[in-house]
Design a protein around this motif. Structure first.
Motif, PDB file in Angstrom:
ATOM      1  N   ARG A   1      -8.563  22.548 -21.138  1.00 51.86           N
ATOM      2  CA  ARG A   1      -7.648  21.731 -20.331  1.00 51.86           C
ATOM      3  C   ARG A   1      -8.408  20.911 -19.289  1.00 51.86           C
TER       4      ARG A   1
ATOM      5  N   TRP B   1      -1.752  26.225 -30.284  1.00 50.15           N
ATOM      6  CA  TRP B   1      -3.055  25.976 -29.664  1.00 50.15           C
ATOM      7  C   TRP B   1      -2.883  25.277 -28.323  1.00 50.15           C
ATOM      8  N   ARG B   2      -1.934  24.368 -28.249  1.00 48.91           N
ATOM      9  CA  ARG B   2      -1.680  23.654 -27.000  1.00 48.91           C
ATOM     10  C   ARG B   2      -1.297  24.640 -25.905  1.00 48.91           C
ATOM     11  N   TRP B   3      -0.464  25.642 -26.250  1.00 51.27           N
ATOM     12  CA  TRP B   3      -0.077  26.619 -25.246  1.00 51.27           C
ATOM     13  C   TRP B   3      -1.238  27.547 -24.897  1.00 51.27           C
TER      14      TRP B   3
ATOM     15  N   GLN C   1      -6.727  11.384 -22.315  1.00 47.26           N
ATOM     16  CA  GLN C   1      -6.401  12.406 -21.325  1.00 47.26           C
ATOM     17  C   GLN C   1      -7.436  12.354 -20.208  1.00 47.26           C
TER      18      GLN C   1
ATOM     19  N   GLN D   1      -3.218   7.911 -29.312  1.00 46.19           N
ATOM     20  CA  GLN D   1      -2.814   8.721 -28.179  1.00 46.19           C
ATOM     21  C   GLN D   1      -3.486   8.194 -26.924  1.00 46.19           C
TER      22      GLN D   1
ATOM     23  N   VAL E   1      -6.107  18.022 -25.231  1.00 45.32           N
ATOM     24  CA  VAL E   1      -4.809  18.654 -25.466  1.00 45.32           C
ATOM     25  C   VAL E   1      -4.630  18.781 -26.976  1.00 45.32           C
ATOM     26  N   PRO E   2      -4.693  20.015 -27.518  1.00 46.82           N
ATOM     27  CA  PRO E   2      -4.533  20.198 -28.962  1.00 46.82           C
ATOM     28  C   PRO E   2      -3.182  19.689 -29.455  1.00 46.82           C
ATOM     29  N   ARG E   3      -3.109  19.309 -30.713  1.00 46.80           N
ATOM     30  CA  ARG E   3      -1.867  18.782 -31.284  1.00 46.80           C
ATOM     31  C   ARG E   3      -0.884  19.882 -31.654  1.00 46.80           C
ATOM     32  N   HIS E   4      -1.381  20.966 -32.232  1.00 44.92           N
ATOM     33  CA  HIS E   4      -0.507  22.056 -32.676  1.00 44.92           C
ATOM     34  C   HIS E   4       0.023  22.808 -31.459  1.00 44.92           C
ATOM     35  N   GLY E   5       1.302  23.120 -31.471  1.00 43.19           N
ATOM     36  CA  GLY E   5       1.965  23.731 -30.325  1.00 43.19           C
ATOM     37  C   GLY E   5       1.364  25.049 -29.870  1.00 43.19           C
TER      38      GLY E   5
ATOM     39  N   SER F   1      -3.690  25.937 -22.410  1.00 41.03           N
ATOM     40  CA  SER F   1      -3.050  25.164 -21.339  1.00 41.03           C
ATOM     41  C   SER F   1      -3.432  25.744 -19.981  1.00 41.03           C
TER      42      SER F   1
END
Length: 93
Positions: free
Chosen positions: A57, A68-70, A9, A6, A62-66, A73
């Motif tokens: 953030r 956690w990412r939200w 970031q 990746q 940036v977490p991989r799982h959606g 954020s």
């Protein structure tokens, strides 16, 4: 772990600054989290969420799982700050 690479970031200054401001405000003035002499757990939860999301953030993670990412954020941080402000204004009225 897969062999995926990746891109690194970068720091997100506004989120990191907001998280630091929340941390310093709550540390310097704990009564901010109280109402009528009692702890306001809802406000504390919202500010802790905003601070956590800001730090995650802000440092560029940036977490991989959606989900956690939200939750961590910049948008989630703004939502939590907005709800915390609404809660604080409602208790003042």
């Amino acid at each position: 772990m897969s062999g995926e690479t990746q891109a690194p970031q970068r720091l997100h200054g506004p989120c990191l600054a907001a998280a630091l401001a929340i941390m310093l405000a709550v540390t310097a003035y704990p009564p901010l989290l109280a109402h009528a002499g009692r702890a306001d757990h809802g406000l504390a939860l919202l500010l802790a969420w905003a601070m956590s999301a800001g730090f995650v953030r802000g440092v560029g993670f940036v977490p991989r799982h959606g989900a956690w990412r939200w939750l961590f954020s910049g948008r989630a941080m703004l939502l939590a700050l907005g709800l915390a402000a609404a809660t604080a204004l409602a208790r003042m009225a």
